[in-house]
Each structure stands twice: as C-alpha cells, then as structure tokens.
Design a protein around this motif. Sequence first.
Motif, short mmCIF file in Angstrom:
data_model
loop_
_atom_site.label_atom_id
_atom_site.label_comp_id
_atom_site.label_asym_id
_atom_site.label_seq_id
_atom_site.Cartn_x
_atom_site.Cartn_y
_atom_site.Cartn_z
N SER A 116 0.73 -1.16 0.01
CA SER A 116 0.01 0.03 0.00
C SER A 116 0.84 1.30 -0.17
O SER A 116 0.70 2.04 -0.73
N ALA A 117 1.82 1.25 0.71
CA ALA A 117 2.76 2.42 0.87
C ALA A 117 3.50 2.79 -0.50
O ALA A 117 3.66 3.78 -0.79
N ALA A 118 3.87 1.62 -1.08
CA ALA A 118 4.58 1.68 -2.38
C ALA A 118 3.56 2.29 -3.38
O ALA A 118 4.49 3.08 -4.27
N ARG A 119 2.38 2.01 -3.71
CA ARG A 119 1.69 2.18 -4.94
C ARG A 119 0.90 3.67 -4.59
O ARG A 119 0.48 4.13 -5.73
N THR A 120 0.84 4.20 -3.39
CA THR A 120 0.04 5.33 -3.28
C THR A 120 0.82 6.41 -3.98
O THR A 120 2.15 6.55 -3.89
N TYR A 121 -0.15 7.57 -4.50
CA TYR A 121 0.66 8.66 -4.85
C TYR A 121 0.64 9.89 -4.25
O TYR A 121 0.84 10.91 -4.46
N SER A 122 0.03 9.61 -3.00
CA SER A 122 -0.26 10.65 -1.94
C SER A 122 0.87 10.44 -0.89
O SER A 122 1.00 9.56 -0.10
N GLU A 123 1.50 11.62 -0.59
CA GLU A 123 2.46 11.68 0.61
C GLU A 123 1.68 11.57 1.84
O GLU A 123 2.37 10.90 2.66
N PHE A 124 0.83 11.92 2.32
CA PHE A 124 0.04 11.58 3.30
C PHE A 124 -0.36 10.32 3.59
O PHE A 124 -0.36 9.83 4.64
N CYS A 155 6.40 5.06 -5.02
CA CYS A 155 5.89 5.91 -6.31
C CYS A 155 6.06 7.41 -5.82
O CYS A 155 6.37 8.07 -6.52
N VAL A 156 5.50 7.57 -4.64
CA VAL A 156 5.58 9.11 -4.04
C VAL A 156 6.93 9.69 -4.13
O VAL A 156 7.04 10.72 -4.41
N HIS A 157 8.04 8.77 -3.85
CA HIS A 157 9.29 9.49 -3.70
C HIS A 157 10.32 9.30 -4.74
O HIS A 157 11.36 9.68 -4.73
N CYS A 158 9.67 8.60 -5.94
CA CYS A 158 10.40 8.59 -7.12
C CYS A 158 10.71 9.75 -7.69
O CYS A 158 9.90 10.51 -7.89
N PRO A 159 12.03 9.99 -7.86
CA PRO A 159 12.22 11.48 -8.68
C PRO A 159 11.89 11.50 -10.20
O PRO A 159 11.49 12.58 -10.82
N GLN A 160 11.42 10.33 -10.85
CA GLN A 160 10.92 10.23 -12.37
C GLN A 160 9.67 9.54 -12.15
O GLN A 160 9.32 8.90 -11.37
N ARG A 161 8.96 9.54 -13.33
CA ARG A 161 7.74 8.88 -13.42
C ARG A 161 7.87 7.54 -13.84
O ARG A 161 8.67 6.78 -14.48
N ARG A 162 7.43 6.45 -12.92
CA ARG A 162 7.40 5.19 -12.77
C ARG A 162 6.12 4.48 -13.59
O ARG A 162 6.00 3.31 -14.04
N TYR A 163 5.14 5.42 -14.01
CA TYR A 163 3.99 4.95 -14.57
C TYR A 163 3.38 3.88 -13.58
O TYR A 163 3.28 4.13 -12.40
N ARG A 164 2.86 3.14 -14.19
CA ARG A 164 2.30 1.86 -13.18
C ARG A 164 3.46 0.62 -13.19
O ARG A 164 3.00 -0.60 -12.45
N LEU A 165 4.58 0.80 -13.73
CA LEU A 165 5.50 -0.25 -13.64
C LEU A 165 6.38 -0.37 -12.38
O LEU A 165 7.30 0.14 -12.33
N MET A 166 5.73 -0.92 -11.18
CA MET A 166 6.27 -1.14 -10.07
C MET A 166 6.94 -2.27 -9.76
O MET A 166 7.65 -2.40 -8.81
#
Length: 236
Positions: A114-122, A152-163
């Motif tokens: 859940s932490a890895a996939r969220t786009y919200s820092e909150f 996702c939220v801390h990645c400096p570039q776009r990963r799209y949905r490729l996690m």
Amino acid sequence: MRPVIAVDGTHLKGKFGSTMFVVTVQDGNEQVYPIAFGYGDSKNNLSWEWFLECLRSALGHIDDLVFISDRHASIETGISKVFPYVTYNICYWHIGENMKKRFHRKDVADIMDSAARTYSEFNYNRHMEELRRLHKGAFDYAIAAGPHKWSCVHCPQRRYRLMTTNVTECINSCLKFSRQLLMMTLTEFIRNMVQKWFHDRHAAARSIRHQLTDAAHLVILKRVEKCNYMTVNPVD
C-alpha cells in the motif's frame, strides 16, 4: 514506449548452462515489449556490464529514463557504471517477499504494498506509521532499502504503473520450456515469437479508429460510464 526499463536475468537449462539477460518495457497499450536479449556466463558484474553497454549502444541517450530490477547487486553496479544518468528503482514485490521470509509476517508485506503504490505523501506516511507500529524491524528494513527506489511518491521520475519486474517475468514464462534448447535454437525461437507478436499488434493498431490505444480507450469509457451516474451540485 514508456521510458521504464525492467531488467532481469534467468538461468538457461541447456547442456552448457549460462544465463540469459532480458530487458523489457511496456507500450502505450500496456503490452509487454521486449527490447533486448543477451547471453552471459553468469550473473556477475562483468557479464552485466557488457550486456548493459550493448544496450546503451542500441538505445542511445534517453531523457528521464528509469531502470527497475530486483535487488541483484551486479545489476545495480552495472547500471551505475553504464547508465549513471538514469533513475534506478527496485521491484517492491521482491522487498515484500524478503520481508515475509525475514520476519515471518504477511501483513507487513501488505502494508508495504500500500505504501509503495500510493501517489499521496499523506497516505504514504500513514501506511509507514502503521508499519512502524506493527513491526519496527520491518519498518527499518523498508527505510534502509530506500523509499526513493521502491515508492511511487518518492521516485524522482515517473514510473507510470510499472512497480515490479513482472514484464520480464512474463517473458521468462513464455520461454519456460525453450530455455533448455541450445542458444542458436533458443534465439531463433525468440525471433519467431517476437516477430509474430509485433505483426499481430501492428495489424491490430492499423484497425484502431480512435486516437487512444485500446487499453487507454477502455479506461476512458469506464470513467465516462461512471460519470453518467454522478450528480453535479453547484457550490455558489
């Protein structure tokens, strides 16, 4: 192509052993798109560095490029030498699996997901605080792995949905039985497989009558359908 490259290696089962390197991306229709194969004696630093240098020669320089792999040390070392300008990420699924084996807890891996996939820092902070309260050791393990590499939220570039490296695992699955063939025969099998994929996709793409790919068009249609059941209320 989405500029997120998944890198992996798999052992060959033939008479002479060795390792096959696979580099895969995802296209705009969310389909697996292999871009390079290679053979090496093993998954060591020299083999990976040689293969990645060949890949760089084929690709050239691409801005905002992201690499993703499991936590294999030789892959990370090779990427840092050959592609020093790219963003290197790790597959969060492998971290979760390592967590389950190390701490014998499945729930910590679920929170990590859940932490890895969220786009919200909150929401990221909320999940990580839940992980810290549940198991301090698992929390420390996730932080030590580097949130900028797996979230996702801390990645400096776009990963799209490729996690994850699932796109390379798909290729490995397609070659499950053919990996016991000799290298030249295996190479011909791969060429035939990829040729058929690209021909069929090209034919399908030429028949499209809308501007988006089929996968993106389907997403839009589903959202439009949901909108039909929504009520718009004025604010002022």
